[in-house]
Design an enzyme around this catalytic site. Structure first.
Site, PDB file in Angstrom:
ATOM      1  N   HIS A 104       0.817  -1.227   0.000  1.00  0.00           N
ATOM      2  CA  HIS A 104       0.000   0.000   0.000  1.00  0.00           C
ATOM      3  C   HIS A 104       0.846   1.272   0.000  1.00  0.00           C
ATOM      4  CE1 HIS A 104       0.777   0.116   4.307  1.00  0.00           C
ATOM      5  NE2 HIS A 104       0.264   1.319   4.343  1.00  0.00           N
ATOM      6  N   HIS A 166       8.863  -1.997  -0.687  1.00  0.00           N
ATOM      7  CA  HIS A 166       8.705  -0.541  -0.678  1.00  0.00           C
ATOM      8  C   HIS A 166       9.983   0.202  -1.088  1.00  0.00           C
ATOM      9  CE1 HIS A 166       7.116   3.287   0.092  1.00  0.00           C
ATOM     10  NE2 HIS A 166       8.029   3.552   1.007  1.00  0.00           N
TER      11      HIS A 166
HETATM   12  O1  LIG Z   1       3.189  -1.883   4.983  1.00  0.00           O
HETATM   13  C1  LIG Z   1       3.556  -1.363   6.005  1.00  0.00           C
HETATM   14  O2  LIG Z   1       3.258  -0.073   6.243  1.00  0.00           O
HETATM   15  C2  LIG Z   1       3.199   0.429   7.559  1.00  0.00           C
HETATM   16  C3  LIG Z   1       3.160   1.942   7.447  1.00  0.00           C
HETATM   17  O3  LIG Z   1       2.024   2.276   6.700  1.00  0.00           O
HETATM   18  P1  LIG Z   1       1.160   3.541   7.029  1.00  0.00           P
HETATM   19  O4  LIG Z   1       0.046   3.507   6.057  1.00  0.00           O
HETATM   20  O5  LIG Z   1       0.732   3.399   8.446  1.00  0.00           O
HETATM   21  O6  LIG Z   1       2.087   4.692   6.827  1.00  0.00           O
HETATM   22  C4  LIG Z   1       4.370  -0.073   8.353  1.00  0.00           C
HETATM   23  O7  LIG Z   1       4.262   0.353   9.686  1.00  0.00           O
HETATM   24  C5  LIG Z   1       4.363  -1.589   8.317  1.00  0.00           C
HETATM   25  O8  LIG Z   1       5.487  -2.097   8.975  1.00  0.00           O
HETATM   26  C6  LIG Z   1       4.436  -2.084   6.910  1.00  0.00           C
HETATM   27  O9  LIG Z   1       4.154  -3.479   6.895  1.00  0.00           O
END
Ligand SMILES: O=C1O[C@H](COP(=O)(O)O)[C@@H](O)[C@H](O)[C@H]1O
Length: 405
Positions: A104, A166
């Protein structure tokens, strides 16, 4: 709410076997009625179950009266081997174009702006290479601890969670050659070339760290530790980026929430404002282009300008495009953006199988050190800047971070 809930159905049944998937198919056929319908399946299931879920879904729950697309949540395997097994199984059940591996974090404006800035602005396009860029810094810093550690049984922690998709996707989108079109496959062709050109990460270019606070693990118990910090210098061995270090700082339990990309340009050659004893100011910093996602979405350019008043004194200032000031609208949630892309069949922000493999390949030396308990995990205080040793890594490449993280 009533109207919305009328469209929601819940089915109790095994998701990793054909019987459960047949029940799902029957229910969906009832809902769809005599009309054809497309289906999107969102698989947010444990890694161990994914192969069975996907194969029973493919056998029993795909519609014959429209298209079927499958969204898969990360992590995309746990290292090269398991990822390869997973990919082989997925591709024996689905075509590549049906698969959408979702991260995401890639649905953010900042990520899309990487290409927009570059390919739609003549001021940046010619500068995007080793002749003008000195280094690139990617920060993914979270104050939060490792509460989700249970999701990562093999213990690669932040490597599978954030770095593999990411960080590497960010670097790929930033560093790729211009795609022929914005079509998903054209973009993915270019991204995979970057991923394949990134040198495998040996221990001399990586600092792994761990902060024990709220992770539930005991720092003495090395076997159960997982990295919560990843500092690294990436090298892209191609003509555009030869010699340009890509510095990566990703971690949890750090001082501040910050997600940003900083592109630092080279110094001006023969700068006539350089301090020469005549009272003029030196160029304190290089120009920088900053794409910030957290805390506030922004695009900033750091330039040197004259301070008003008599004499010639310079300082560095930021030209600032702050999204919330310019666009007084609700920011689309990144999941919303990516789900919309799936409906549209736009897969440029979703990793193709060859990208997944190339990304694990970059990490393979580090993963085998972790597997063999040979990796050093530097301890850092919760709420700090991360392991002190990371500073040596940046110094080795003659790069300073201009932020205070
Ligand atoms: O995919 C992930 O994203 C979160 C951070 O996403 P956010 O939308 O809260 O900014 C991250 O904390 C997590 O470790 C990771 O798996």
């Amino acid at each position: 709410m009533d109207a919305f809930l009328k469209r929601i159905f819940y089915l109790y049944g095994g998701y990793d076997n054909q019987e459960g998937m047949s029940k799902l198919n029957t229910l969906m056929e009832e809902v769809e009625g005599k009309f054809g319908a497309n289906r999107i399946f969102y698989l947010s299931v444990p890694q161990e179950a994914l192969i069975d879920v996907a194969s029973s879904l493919s056998e029993k729950a795909q519609t014959q009266r429209g298209w079927n697309r499958v969204i898969i949540e990360k992590p995309f395997g746990l290292g090269s081997f398991s990822s390869h097994q997973l990919t082989t199984s997925l591709l024996s059940n689905f075509e590549e174009k049906q698969l959408y591996r979702i991260d995401h974090l890639l649905g953010r404006n900042t990520i899309e702006n990487l290409a927009v800035l570059r390919f739609s602005n003549l001021v940046f396009m010619p500068l995007w290479n080793r002749s003008y860029i000195h280094n690139i810094q990617v920060t993914f810093s979270e104050e939060l601890g490792m509460q989700t550690s249970a999701r990562y049984p093999k213990g690669y922690g932040i490597l599978g969670d954030v770095v593999h998709s990411h960080i590497f996707q960010t670097v790929a989108l930033l560093a790729m050659e211009p795609p022929v079109t914005l079509d998903g496959e054209d973009v993915r062709h270019e991204k995979v070339k970057v991923l394949k050109s990134i040198r495998k990460l040996g221990s001399s270019d990586v600092i792994l760290g761990h902060s024990e606070a709220d992770s539930g693990s005991n720092f003495k118990d090395m076997e159960n530790l997982m990295p919560t910090y990843f500092g690294a210098v990436l090298h892209i061995d191609n003509a555009r980026w030869d010699g340009v270090p890509f510095l990566i700082k990703a971690g949890r339990g750090l001082k501040k929430n910050r997600v940003e990309i900083r592109i630092q340009f080279r110094r001006v050659p023969g700068n006539i404002y350089h301090k020469d004893g005549g009272g003029h100011m030196q160029d304190l910093v290089t120009n920088e282009l900053i794409l910030r996602d957290v805390p506030d979405e922004a695009i900033l350019i750091r330039i040197n300008n004259k301070i008003p008043g008599l004499g010639m004194n310079l300082e560095a200032s930021e030209l600032n495009l702050l999204y919330k000031d310019k666009y007084n609208v609700d920011v689309t949630d990144s999941y919303e953006q990516l789900l919309h892309d799936v409906i549209d069949g736009d897969n440029h922000l979703f990793m193709r199988s060859d990208e997944v493999e190339a990304a694990w390949n970059i990490l393979s030396p580090v993963l085998s050190e972790l597997d063999n308990n040979n990796a050093t995990l530097e301890h850092y205080e919760f709420g700090s800047k991360g392991p002190d040793k990371a500073g040596n890594l940046w110094a080795k490449h003659g790069v300073k971070w201009l932020d205070d993280l």
